[in-house]
Design an enzyme around this catalytic site. Structure first.
Site, PDB file in Angstrom:
ATOM      1  N   ASP A   1      -7.837  -2.439   5.612  1.00  0.00           N
ATOM      2  CA  ASP A   1      -8.094  -2.868   4.247  1.00  0.00           C
ATOM      3  C   ASP A   1      -8.864  -4.185   4.318  1.00  0.00           C
ATOM      4  O   ASP A   1      -8.445  -5.118   5.014  1.00  0.00           O
ATOM      5  CB  ASP A   1      -6.748  -3.087   3.537  1.00  0.00           C
ATOM      6  CG  ASP A   1      -6.769  -2.595   2.106  1.00  0.00           C
ATOM      7  OD1 ASP A   1      -7.657  -3.032   1.364  1.00  0.00           O
ATOM      8  OD2 ASP A   1      -5.888  -1.800   1.745  1.00  0.00           O
TER       9      ASP A   1
ATOM     10  N   ASP B   1     -11.105  -3.621  -0.871  1.00  0.00           N
ATOM     11  CA  ASP B   1     -10.329  -3.989  -2.054  1.00  0.00           C
ATOM     12  C   ASP B   1     -11.230  -4.539  -3.158  1.00  0.00           C
ATOM     13  O   ASP B   1     -12.069  -5.410  -2.894  1.00  0.00           O
ATOM     14  CB  ASP B   1      -9.332  -5.078  -1.613  1.00  0.00           C
ATOM     15  CG  ASP B   1      -8.268  -5.349  -2.642  1.00  0.00           C
ATOM     16  OD1 ASP B   1      -7.498  -4.432  -2.936  1.00  0.00           O
ATOM     17  OD2 ASP B   1      -8.216  -6.490  -3.148  1.00  0.00           O
TER      18      ASP B   1
ATOM     19  N   GLU C   1     -12.895   0.221  -3.397  1.00  0.00           N
ATOM     20  CA  GLU C   1     -12.024   0.347  -4.564  1.00  0.00           C
ATOM     21  C   GLU C   1     -12.763  -0.269  -5.746  1.00  0.00           C
ATOM     22  O   GLU C   1     -13.165  -1.424  -5.684  1.00  0.00           O
ATOM     23  CB  GLU C   1     -10.701  -0.384  -4.324  1.00  0.00           C
ATOM     24  CG  GLU C   1      -9.707  -0.129  -5.448  1.00  0.00           C
ATOM     25  CD  GLU C   1      -8.729  -1.268  -5.683  1.00  0.00           C
ATOM     26  OE1 GLU C   1      -7.680  -1.025  -6.285  1.00  0.00           O
ATOM     27  OE2 GLU C   1      -9.023  -2.413  -5.283  1.00  0.00           O
TER      28      GLU C   1
ATOM     29  N   HIS D   1      -0.824   2.924  -3.377  1.00  0.00           N
ATOM     30  CA  HIS D   1       0.236   1.920  -3.513  1.00  0.00           C
ATOM     31  C   HIS D   1       0.198   1.203  -4.861  1.00  0.00           C
ATOM     32  O   HIS D   1       1.058   0.363  -5.120  1.00  0.00           O
ATOM     33  CB  HIS D   1       0.082   0.897  -2.387  1.00  0.00           C
ATOM     34  CG  HIS D   1      -1.192   0.108  -2.524  1.00  0.00           C
ATOM     35  ND1 HIS D   1      -2.431   0.692  -2.371  1.00  0.00           N
ATOM     36  CD2 HIS D   1      -1.416  -1.183  -2.834  1.00  0.00           C
ATOM     37  CE1 HIS D   1      -3.362  -0.222  -2.585  1.00  0.00           C
ATOM     38  NE2 HIS D   1      -2.766  -1.377  -2.859  1.00  0.00           N
ATOM     39  N   ASP D   2      -0.792   1.482  -5.691  1.00  0.00           N
ATOM     40  CA  ASP D   2      -0.904   0.812  -6.991  1.00  0.00           C
ATOM     41  C   ASP D   2      -0.487   1.712  -8.151  1.00  0.00           C
ATOM     42  O   ASP D   2      -0.696   1.345  -9.311  1.00  0.00           O
ATOM     43  CB  ASP D   2      -2.353   0.362  -7.229  1.00  0.00           C
ATOM     44  CG  ASP D   2      -2.753  -0.782  -6.309  1.00  0.00           C
ATOM     45  OD1 ASP D   2      -1.863  -1.563  -5.903  1.00  0.00           O
ATOM     46  OD2 ASP D   2      -3.958  -0.891  -5.996  1.00  0.00           O
TER      47      ASP D   2
END
Ligand code: GLC
Ligand code: CA
Length: 590
Positions: free
Chosen positions: A102, A208, A266, A345-346
């Protein structure tokens, strides 16, 4: 055979996202770690995944669970050491898999050396590495933030540094100051740290909030879309900003293009397909693909330009289907490439949001969603626990169990507002908890359920987050033994995807014809076709297949019900299909 898309490993890859803190704890401190991931590599290989994506494991104060990095070139001691990372990488490569990291470079932690230096004085050479502005003053001479932007996790997006009397920008929490990408030294420093990991053997990056790195010139005040509030949603000024493509082209030229790696950006806060395509189209030379959030947002209400993720909005299959179909067809002729995901995970668990997690339907609907995922074109992502049908934790859990800073800040903000409005300290928050029970990020962050021993076999100590009690019956060990489990189904389904390139590369055509419960589509590549039938409801439904040629040539390939009432692997000659609650079927021809 002619492929519209050039074939590459990362298009065919099945990526498995690991949220390390909750994956597997090797030393009993209650926190998942790198050795824990290493211990589960055979499980992952056996599941049939090709690439592991690790959510951040760098040194971090964990203000936002590692999305706040204080040293980009080291592992947080809670997760292990650089040597552990090397060992993990070898274990991954030895099994023919790849590992991506990430990359969190819109912001760093406020504990990063860069920020400590930047805040130390206005004259420091690194002052300009972050976004500092002089205060505004209100009519009574009080200091005010430089603009009205609201941070994504609530409150002002600015914090005052008392020493130097300027504000710094943080789109997320105060401990996540935004880096100033306008400064070429910042960009070089980012490229260097990327090379550090790539040269060490890392196979790519998930980037990210990469569409937030360029902010609109002058950082103008956002229009009022939340009346009565001082701080306003401002994504129109920080998402897909003026220089973002220039920066990513530069990153591609200087770093990405020099390695055989995969990249996925993302890209939240935008549903504009052409804006998103710009990051992905091969002719632009930026990223391989992006995560768009249209599907994840389908059950969130709007507040001005932004979605409110923690409130549940009803959604229809029609809306859901329209989003998928549109993206499946989007700019294929120009080589646009999709990233297929329904959990991360969000977000809360897919089976609880888009399926039905009541005991009768949980396994069936989790498998139906698996079919939806494995039959779409693009690169497929599976989030840890998705393959087990892990569901949201119960509504009965109190606010103390919600560890995510986004949940906590939202809760505190609403509570304060209600207290102020009512003049009473005791305010009813049950509706907020209802929303959390459906939507909070926390649901994806509870420990993975490995077996029926205490703490789901995740840790021998006290888990950092409470384990969902359903682990006694829902866990990997028991599902490995059970050929009818969600896990067994995932394994079968992933294998089928890999052995039929049409699922990854084929043309997509929607055949649903406005049906209220059924999503049906055809995938085609060369002379082969796959017909996918998905019932999104508990009801028994009929569907009339129209416009599919040579129905008699189709053979059943995959189904989520164990036993057929009428045992048949063929479609009825008249194209009439009968589906039970949450039934999913895939037929193949040619
Ligand atoms: C991304 C991450 C999320 C994090 C945010 C800020 O959306 O996925 O977990 O909170 O960025 O870094
Ligand atoms: Ca540990």
């Amino acid at each position: 055979m002619v492929y519209l898309h050039e074939r590459t490993w990362w298009k065919e890859a099945i990526v498995y996202q690991i949220y390390p803190i909750s994956f597997f704890d090797s030393n009993g401190d209650g926190i998942g770690d790198l050795k824990g991931i290493h211990a589960k590599l055979d499980y992952l290989k056996d599941l049939g995944v090709d690439v592991l994506w690790l959510s951040p494991i760098y040194r971090s104060p964990l203000a936002d669970m590692g999305y706040d990095i204080s040293d980009y070139r080291n592992i947080d001691p809670r997760y292990g050491t650089l040597e552990d990372w090397d060992t993990l990488l070898h274990g991954v490569h030895d099994r023919g898999m790849k590992l991506i990291m990430d990359l969190v470079v819109n912001h760093s932690s406020d504990e990063h050396q860069w920020f400590l230096q930047s805040r130390s004085s206005k004259e420091h050479p690194k002052r300009d590495w972050y976004i500092w502005r002089a205060p505004n003053f209100d009519s009574s001479g009080q200091k005010r933030p430089p603009n009205n932007w609201r941070s994504v996790f609530q409150g002002s997006a600015w914090d005052l540094d008392e020493e130097t009397k300027e504000y710094y920008l943080h789109l997320y929490v105060s401990k996540q100051p935004d880096l100033n990408w306008e400064n070429p030294d910042v960009r070089e420093a980012v490229y260097d740290l990327m090379k550090f990991w790539l040269d060490r053997g890392c196979d790519g990056f998930r980037m990210d909030v990469i569409n937030l790195i360029s902010k609109t010139d002058g950082l103008p005040d956002a229009p009022i879309s939340a009346p009565g509030e001082f701080y306003q949603p401002a994504s129109m000024y920080f998402a897909n900003g003026p220089r973002v493509h220039e920066f990513l082209k530069e990153m591609n030229e200087k770093v990405l293009s020099r390695y055989d790696i995969m990249t996925v950006g993302e890209t939240p806060f935008t549903h504009d397909a052409s804006a998103l395509a710009a990051y992905v189209l091969p002719k632009n030379g930026e990223l391989d693909m992006v995560f768009h959030f249209e599907l994840m947002d389908v059950d969130s209400p709007m507040e001005g330009p932004q979605r409110v993720p923690l409130i549940k909005k009803d959604w229809t299959l029609e809306e859901f289907r329209e989003i998928i179909v549109r993206w499946q067809l989007y700019k294929r002729d120009e080589g646009f490439w999709n990233a297929i995901f329904i959990e991360n995970h969000d977000h809360a668990r897919a089976v609880s949001r888009y399926g039905n997690d009541s005991p009768q339907w949980r396994a069936l609907s989790a498998k139906m969603l698996a079919v939806l995922e494995i039959t779409q074109g693009g690169t497929l992502y599976v989030y840890q626990g998705q393959e087990l049908g892990m569901q949201n934790f119960p509504r009965s859990w109190s606010i103390e169990e919600y560890k995510d800073v986004a949940s906590q800040n939202y809760w505190n903000r609403i509570m304060k507002k209600r207290q102020e409005e009512s003049g009473n300290q005791n305010v009813d928050m049950s509706d907020v908890l209802d929303g959390f029970a459906h939507k909070a990020r926390d649901h994806a962050r509870v420990p993975v359920q490995w077996d029926a021993s205490s703490n789901a076999g995740f840790t021998t100590g006290t888990p950092w987050m409470r384990v969902n009690e359903d682990y006694r019956t829902w866990n990997a060990a028991s599902q490995l033994e059970d050929p009818s489990s969600v896990l067994a189904f995932y394994k079968r389904a992933l294998k089928l995807r890999k052995s039929h390139p049409l699922f990854t590369y084929g043309e997509f055509s929607d055949l649903s014809n406005g049906h209220l419960q059924v999503f049906t589509y055809l995938r085609t590549l060369g002379g082969s076709h796959a017909l996918v039938l998905l019932n999104f409801s508990e009801e028994k439904v009929h569907f009339d297949l129209k416009g599919v040629e040579n129905l008699d040539t189709y053979q059943l390939l995959l189904e989520n019900y164990e036993s057929q009432e009428v045992k048949s692997t063929k479609l009825a000659a008249d194209g009439r299909v009968f589906l039970r609650g949450f039934e999913a079927k895939v037929y193949i021809s040619g």
